[in-house]
Design a protein around this motif. Structure first.
Motif: not given
Length: 297
Positions: A55-82
């Motif tokens: 919950r904190a990753l979405v709307r709490g005080d850890q939203r910055t870490e949540g954004r990094y996690s989402v961006l990491a997931g997108a980068a991982l998709a590119v990694h696996f997709g290639t």
């Protein structure tokens, strides 16, 4: 604890390329299922033990870490997709070695972040990457298929470096479970979208292929990527990326024993250089100094 985690991770990810080469399924489907099934394993535990943190990753005080996690997931998709397709277009050894250029990209990212890497780190990176290329004799001209596989593996290495750098930022304050769940879920969603748009077949595989995919989930995904993510709490992204180079000799040995892809005699010195390069960095003190208390699993 982190040394043991890294050792397990290296052994686990070494099985990735041989399993991908063995599986009779579209590469993107394999990439999707290894992430989706990992989410299925991690989801119930995270829902029971890490609900407040999620919950904190979405709307709490850890939203910055949540954004990094989402961006990491997108980068991982590119990694696996290639990279996953590259292992089916070229040899296991070539795909693994070229994706292992990740430490070079990781070092450049670190420089861009204002970090100054020790000279011994660059020496180790140079030795290990040179060994990876020498070990495979990765050629860019044997066929159009091999060339496509080589280029995809290189892009996979760059995307892997971005994924690891973002993961290092996210793992500074959140647990491995919360980070990997978000990261794998985003990766799976992105790969599913690509598969649906591209008409990639996601089912109807034979039993041996499903077993190979389950092996990827249990080994390379949960024991490999997750253990590397765990280690990012105490070990720098550059060092983690360099240790991943040990996948090159590991994959070559597994492919030799299982798929009868015998390494060329000329590749043996290159494999030795990979190990030597890793040893130079680790023994030279490439571990980043961190004093934060350890985050939970």
């Amino acid at each position: 604890m982190h040394v043991a985690a890294l050792g397990i991770a290296v052994i686990a990810v070494s099985s990735s390329a041989p399993l991908i080469a063995y599986a009779a399924a579209p590469a993107l489907a394999i990439a999707f299922w290894r992430n989706m099934l990992a989410v299925g394993v991690l989801g119930p535990y995270a829902a029971a033990r890490r609900r407040d943190e999620l919950r904190a990753l979405v709307r709490g005080d850890q939203r910055t870490e949540g954004r990094y996690s989402v961006l990491a997931g997108a980068a991982l998709a590119v990694h696996f997709g290639t990279w996953v397709p590259s292992a089916q277009l070229t040899s296991v050894a070539s795909a693994t070695a070229l994706v292992a250029t990740q430490p070079v990209w990781q070092g450049l990212i670190a420089l861009g972040q204002g970090r100054r890497l020790r000279p011994v780190t660059w020496v180790g990176i140079g030795i290990a990457v040179a060994g990876a290329v020498l070990a495979t004799g990765a050629d860019f001209g044997t066929s159009g298929r091999a060339l496509a596989g080589d280029l995809l593996a290189l892009v996979g290495g760059l995307a892997g470096a971005v994924y690891t750098a973002l993961g290092e930022r996210a793992r500074a304050a959140i647990s491995t479970t919360a980070y990997t769940l978000v990261c794998y879920a985003v990766c799976a969603a992105a790969l599913l979208a690509v598969c649906l748009v591209g008409g990639v077949r996601l089912a109807g595989f034979d039993r041996s292929t499903w077993l190979a995919i389950l092996g990827l989930v249990a080994g390379a995904q949960l024991l490999g990527h997750s253990m590397f993510s765990y280690a990012l709490r105490k070990v720098s992204a550059t060092t983690v990326s360099l240790l991943i180079l040990l996948e090159v000799p590991g994959s070559a040995l597994i492919a030799w024993a299982w798929l009868d892809q015998l390494p060329r005699a000329a590749s043996v010195p290159g494999l030795a250089l990979v190990v030597a390069g890793v040893a130079v960095v680790v023994l030279g003190g490439a571990r980043a100094p961190r004093r934060e208390p350890e985050a939970p699993l």
